[in-house]
Every structure is written in structure tokens, then in C-alpha cells.
Scaffold this motif. Sequence first.
Motif, PDB file in Angstrom:
ATOM      1  N   LYS A   3       0.704  -1.237  -0.036  1.00 17.15           N
ATOM      2  CA  LYS A   3      -0.104   0.022  -0.026  1.00 17.15           C
ATOM      3  C   LYS A   3       0.966   1.355  -0.099  1.00 17.15           C
ATOM      4  O   LYS A   3       0.373   2.270  -0.369  1.00 17.15           O
ATOM      5  CB  LYS A   3      -0.969  -0.111   1.243  1.00 17.15           C
ATOM      6  N   LYS A   6       3.399   2.880  -5.069  1.00 13.29           N
ATOM      7  CA  LYS A   6       2.529   3.148  -6.093  1.00 13.29           C
ATOM      8  C   LYS A   6       3.013   2.489  -7.308  1.00 13.29           C
ATOM      9  O   LYS A   6       4.140   2.491  -7.523  1.00 13.29           O
ATOM     10  CB  LYS A   6       2.219   4.495  -6.431  1.00 13.29           C
ATOM     11  N   ARG A   9       3.271   4.166 -13.803  1.00 13.08           N
ATOM     12  CA  ARG A   9       2.134   4.618 -14.522  1.00 13.08           C
ATOM     13  C   ARG A   9       2.478   3.945 -15.913  1.00 13.08           C
ATOM     14  O   ARG A   9       1.722   3.373 -16.422  1.00 13.08           O
ATOM     15  CB  ARG A   9       2.314   6.234 -14.585  1.00 13.08           C
TER      16      ARG A   9
END
Length: 156
Positions: A3, A6, A9
Motif C-alpha cells: 500500500k 504506487k 504509471r
Amino acid sequence: MDKYFKPLRRKDRALKDEEALEILAKSNYGVLCVYDGNYPYGVPVNYFYEDGFIYVHTAREGHKIESIRSLDKVCFTVIGSSEVVASEFSTKYESVIVFGRAEILQGEQIKPALRKLVQKYSPHCLQEAERIIQDHLRDVAVIRIKVEHVQGKANR
């Protein structure tokens, strides 16, 4: 994915952990990032990576050491290679970001790490290094970072 970390992307540029650790092991310089409660602080350093740990030679006192004493969470970044491709308005690169916890080693427990740093950066000076290590042992420390999470990324 933990958690706290991240996902990248650009998943198409993500490297497998094994490849990221290979880049970490072969690179010569990294940036150690610490936080002292006021500002993040990143400093370029020599290092070596072995068996899930990054080792950094340092003075026994200073900004890095004070920050680690107050908060042991650190980030370590390397750029394995990079090449600007001007005609494509792009860069070819490989990079690694490590998140981990740092501890400060001192005294006799740092000798093996100092020897490994010499083997990496000055392999032709091993005998002379032994004398220097002994003469300066009380003045230096080694930061040992336990790798908790690694992310590698490349555009090749």
C-alpha cells in the motif's frame, strides 16, 4: 503491491525485480535520499549492493547520519544508463528506485563493507586500502540499507 508503493504509471517500461537488482549491482553511483523532518535530502554516493542490502561509506556525523537516526526510511536511486535521443525528443535509459530501511554500522562491523567498496572501486589498491581502513576506522561509518521494495524502469 504494498500500500505504500504506487505502481509505475508506464507499465510497459517496468522491469522485473531481478533485472532491476542487476542494474543496481552493476551501477557505480546512486543518490541516497533521507528525510530530516523538514526537507528531503538527496546526496550522490558510491555504494555496493549485495544480498538484499545496499552499503554506503560515510562520515560518522553529518546530515545523512542525523536524518537516519531520526527516521530510518530511505530511498535510493540509480541511473544505469542514459542517452538523449534528440531527434526523437526522448531519452533511452534504465533506472532503479529502492525503498528500504537504513541502519548505521560502526567500528569493526564495517571492515567487510569497506573492503567490498575497495574491491568495487579500487581493486588494484587492496593492500594499501587495508592500512587506510585501519587508520580511519574510528572516523567512518557505513550505512546499510535493507531493500524492502524495488522498482526498475527502462526505455531502450
